[in-house]
Design a protein around this motif. Structure first.
Motif, mmCIF file in Angstrom:
data_model
loop_
_atom_site.group_PDB
_atom_site.id
_atom_site.type_symbol
_atom_site.label_atom_id
_atom_site.label_comp_id
_atom_site.label_asym_id
_atom_site.label_seq_id
_atom_site.Cartn_x
_atom_site.Cartn_y
_atom_site.Cartn_z
ATOM 1 N N ILE A 65 0.809 -1.228 0.000
ATOM 2 C CA ILE A 65 0.000 0.000 0.000
ATOM 3 C C ILE A 65 0.838 1.272 0.000
ATOM 4 C CG2 ILE A 65 -2.037 -1.017 1.055
ATOM 5 C CD1 ILE A 65 0.266 1.012 3.234
ATOM 6 N N LEU A 66 2.148 1.145 0.171
ATOM 7 C CA LEU A 66 2.997 2.323 0.289
ATOM 8 C C LEU A 66 3.090 3.059 -1.036
ATOM 9 C CD1 LEU A 66 4.773 3.656 2.489
ATOM 10 C CD2 LEU A 66 6.712 2.512 1.427
ATOM 11 N N MET A 67 2.845 4.360 -1.003
ATOM 12 C CA MET A 67 2.937 5.174 -2.204
ATOM 13 C C MET A 67 4.234 5.986 -2.151
ATOM 14 S SD MET A 67 -1.041 6.373 -2.360
ATOM 15 C CE MET A 67 -0.954 7.007 -4.017
ATOM 16 N N SER A 68 4.642 6.493 -3.296
ATOM 17 C CA SER A 68 5.911 7.217 -3.363
ATOM 18 C C SER A 68 5.850 8.578 -2.675
ATOM 19 C CB SER A 68 6.327 7.407 -4.833
ATOM 20 O OG SER A 68 5.329 8.124 -5.544
ATOM 21 N N SER A 69 4.654 9.086 -2.435
ATOM 22 C CA SER A 69 4.489 10.400 -1.818
ATOM 23 C C SER A 69 4.410 10.282 -0.299
ATOM 24 C CB SER A 69 3.209 11.065 -2.342
ATOM 25 O OG SER A 69 2.903 12.223 -1.603
ATOM 26 N N ASP A 70 4.988 11.270 0.396
ATOM 27 C CA ASP A 70 4.823 11.324 1.850
ATOM 28 C C ASP A 70 4.072 12.594 2.260
ATOM 29 O OD1 ASP A 70 6.719 13.244 1.419
ATOM 30 O OD2 ASP A 70 8.196 12.466 2.816
ATOM 31 N N THR A 71 3.274 13.139 1.345
ATOM 32 C CA THR A 71 2.454 14.303 1.646
ATOM 33 C C THR A 71 1.194 13.862 2.387
ATOM 34 O OG1 THR A 71 1.206 14.145 -0.425
ATOM 35 C CG2 THR A 71 3.256 15.418 -0.469
ATOM 36 N N ASP A 72 0.439 14.836 2.895
ATOM 37 C CA ASP A 72 -0.818 14.514 3.576
ATOM 38 C C ASP A 72 -1.774 13.784 2.633
ATOM 39 O OD1 ASP A 72 0.133 15.777 5.826
ATOM 40 O OD2 ASP A 72 -0.848 17.682 5.384
ATOM 41 N N ILE A 73 -1.849 14.225 1.393
ATOM 42 C CA ILE A 73 -2.728 13.574 0.421
ATOM 43 C C ILE A 73 -2.253 12.149 0.149
ATOM 44 C CG2 ILE A 73 -3.520 13.617 -1.991
ATOM 45 C CD1 ILE A 73 -3.416 16.671 -1.854
ATOM 46 N N GLY A 74 -0.949 11.987 0.000
ATOM 47 C CA GLY A 74 -0.394 10.658 -0.256
ATOM 48 C C GLY A 74 -0.691 9.693 0.878
ATOM 49 N N ILE A 75 -0.545 10.167 2.138
ATOM 50 C CA ILE A 75 -0.825 9.318 3.297
ATOM 51 C C ILE A 75 -2.304 8.944 3.332
ATOM 52 C CG2 ILE A 75 -0.830 9.201 5.808
ATOM 53 C CD1 ILE A 75 1.969 9.106 4.619
ATOM 54 N N SER A 76 -3.180 9.897 3.025
ATOM 55 C CA SER A 76 -4.623 9.620 3.020
ATOM 56 C C SER A 76 -4.981 8.575 1.967
ATOM 57 C CB SER A 76 -5.410 10.906 2.770
ATOM 58 O OG SER A 76 -5.261 11.806 3.848
ATOM 59 N N LYS A 77 -4.384 8.699 0.791
ATOM 60 C CA LYS A 77 -4.659 7.727 -0.273
ATOM 61 C C LYS A 77 -4.129 6.345 0.118
ATOM 62 C CE LYS A 77 -4.916 10.837 -4.273
ATOM 63 N NZ LYS A 77 -4.338 11.201 -5.586
ATOM 64 N N SER A 78 -2.960 6.303 0.754
ATOM 65 C CA SER A 78 -2.410 5.029 1.211
ATOM 66 C C SER A 78 -3.337 4.374 2.229
ATOM 67 C CB SER A 78 -1.031 5.238 1.839
ATOM 68 O OG SER A 78 -0.066 5.565 0.869
ATOM 69 N N THR A 79 -3.908 5.192 3.113
ATOM 70 C CA THR A 79 -4.812 4.664 4.128
ATOM 71 C C THR A 79 -6.056 4.055 3.484
ATOM 72 O OG1 THR A 79 -4.040 6.369 5.666
ATOM 73 C CG2 THR A 79 -6.073 5.229 6.239
ATOM 74 N N GLY A 80 -6.591 4.745 2.489
ATOM 75 C CA GLY A 80 -7.764 4.224 1.788
ATOM 76 C C GLY A 80 -7.473 2.915 1.076
ATOM 77 N N LEU A 81 -6.324 2.847 0.420
ATOM 78 C CA LEU A 81 -5.927 1.619 -0.274
ATOM 79 C C LEU A 81 -5.731 0.470 0.710
ATOM 80 C CD1 LEU A 81 -5.105 0.217 -2.895
ATOM 81 C CD2 LEU A 81 -2.799 1.129 -2.607
ATOM 82 N N THR A 82 -5.172 0.797 1.880
ATOM 83 C CA THR A 82 -4.971 -0.215 2.919
ATOM 84 C C THR A 82 -6.298 -0.792 3.388
ATOM 85 O OG1 THR A 82 -3.062 1.050 3.686
ATOM 86 C CG2 THR A 82 -3.867 -0.663 5.140
ATOM 87 N N LEU A 83 -7.273 0.052 3.598
ATOM 88 C CA LEU A 83 -8.592 -0.387 4.055
ATOM 89 C C LEU A 83 -9.220 -1.364 3.063
ATOM 90 C CD1 LEU A 83 -11.010 -0.223 5.971
ATOM 91 C CD2 LEU A 83 -11.712 1.877 4.787
ATOM 92 N N ILE A 84 -9.157 -1.033 1.798
ATOM 93 C CA ILE A 84 -9.713 -1.914 0.762
ATOM 94 C C ILE A 84 -9.008 -3.267 0.771
ATOM 95 C CG2 ILE A 84 -9.954 -2.228 -1.744
ATOM 96 C CD1 ILE A 84 -10.173 0.862 -1.928
#
Length: 389
Positions: A65-84
């Motif tokens: 689930i780790l994305m290349s971005s460490d921005t707030d948006i990137g972390i939020s998207k990673s969290t959503g992908l993790t949940l799925i």
């Protein structure tokens, strides 16, 4: 046979869970399910899932689930992908219990997916306070979804009960990470030097992470701090543990790379260390500097001073060995100069670490097995008002 699922997303977290995972794996009445996610599966952070496999554990699923971005948006998207991803994995594995440690965003998503799937959650290290990171809110959220709680201190236990949790489901067993400190066979400095090919006669251990609730990029302070240390503490070298995939984490890691290239004989950076390797570096260091929970939890047991910078660990109970300092270069200079004059040596006398640990993994597993043996678990929790007698 009951299926217990353990989730791990970082090298540090796995190090804490390792003994518990091992005991589950050896128990003939249990089936271990191990889900590996987050930084374990990233080449940037050292593909640390290989360490888990090398330890002999079978990984039930790898959730990338780790994305290349460490921005707030990137972390939020990673969290959503993790949940799925976790919802799908739980549906396939069908565990009887999920064990989660801590407060990172991938652990929050793993908890939410388990809660919705009506899988009971055992939560380790709830009830702590870290006011400088959004982990604080994540941790308390996981507490409200968890069925069993294993806090690290009595004060943390009381906080969990203050959140309305049933005291009969909150068990104080101590800190899982300190269980092994007196059992390890530590290398001396010369042995450690040979292993890493770096001069360790006198060195500071630096572990500095981003503070996720601050909007300023922490890399600027880190750079100023390291510049001062390198220029004014010439008798010291520096072992630096690189940061996690938190917001601005990569910015700090880039600064570490620059320092290592500029001062190759004085700065040594590490992306990934086993827990045993890390504890050897902590044990042999002159002092620890940064904002890692390890400085709060483990440094006192190893009789090491810890300069704790900023608000990342604000609110945690601490021993006398921790010296707090704000994220201000002038204040840091005042603090580190007192260290240079040996003014903190009295703090190393009569150390009392609030994060005591003794056979913690065994106690946790015994309690989990006892709860599972009772039959059907009722997940309909009542909010217990602590102020009503």
């Amino acid at each position: 046979m009951k299926k217990i699922c353990v989730v791990t997303g970082t090298r540090a977290e796995y190090g804490l869970l390792k003994e518990l995972i091992s005991q589950i794996n050896q128990d003939k009445e249990l089936e271990l399910q191990l889900i590996v996610t987050g930084m374990h599966l990233s080449p940037e952070f050292g593909f640390t899932y290989k360490e888990i496999e090398k330890d002999g554990f079978l990984i039930s699923d790898k959730i990338e689930i780790l994305m290349s971005s460490d921005t707030d948006i990137g972390i939020s998207k990673s969290t959503g992908l993790t949940l799925i991803s976790f919802s799908e994995t739980y549906n396939r594995l069908k565990p009887d219990m999920v064990i989660l440690l801590g407060d990172r965003y991938e652990i929050l998503a793993a908890a939410l997916a388990a809660y919705i799937a009506k899988i009971p959650i055992t939560h380790l290290c709830g009830g702590d306070i870290t006011e400088g990171a959004y982990d604080d809110a994540f941790r308390h959220s996981i507490t409200k979804m968890a069925y069993l709680h294993f806090p690290t201190t009595m004060l943390a236990k009381k906080r969990i009960e203050q959140l309305g949790e049933n005291p009969e489901k909150v068990f104080y067993c101590g800190y899982l990470g300190n269980d092994e400190l007196n059992k390890l066979k530590y290398k001396n400095k010369k042995e450690l030097e040979k292993a890493v090919n770096f001069n360790l006669d006198n060195y500071m251990l630096i572990v500095y992470h981003a503070t996720t609730l601050e909007k300023e990029n922490p890399a600027e302070f880190f750079e100023n701090m390291m510049t001062y240390l390198i220029e004014n503490f010439k008798e010291y070298n520096f072992v630096i543990i690189k940061g996690n995939s938190d917001t601005y984490g990569r910015s700090i890691n880039q600064k570490i790379d620059i320092l290592e290239n500029k001062h190759p004989t004085r700065v040594k950076g590490f992306f990934s260390l086993s827990r045993e390797e890390y504890l050897n570096f902590l044990k042999n260091s002159n002092i620890m500097i940064g904002n890692s929970s390890s400085g709060i939890y483990e440094a006192p047991s190893l009789k090491k001073l810890n300069i704790n910078i900023g608000d990342r660990q604000k609110g945690r109970e601490r021993a006398s060995t921790t010296i707090d300092c704000q994220t201000d270069i002038n204040e840091f200079i005042k603090v580190i100069e007192k260290y240079k004059k040996n003014e903190y040596l009295p703090l190393l006398e009569n150390i009392k670490n609030p994060y005591f640990g003794d056979n913690v993994a065994e106690k946790i597993l015994s309690t989990v097995k006892d709860e599972l043996s009772k039959g059907k678990i009722d997940l309909k929790k009542k909010f217990i008002d602590t102020f009503i007698k």
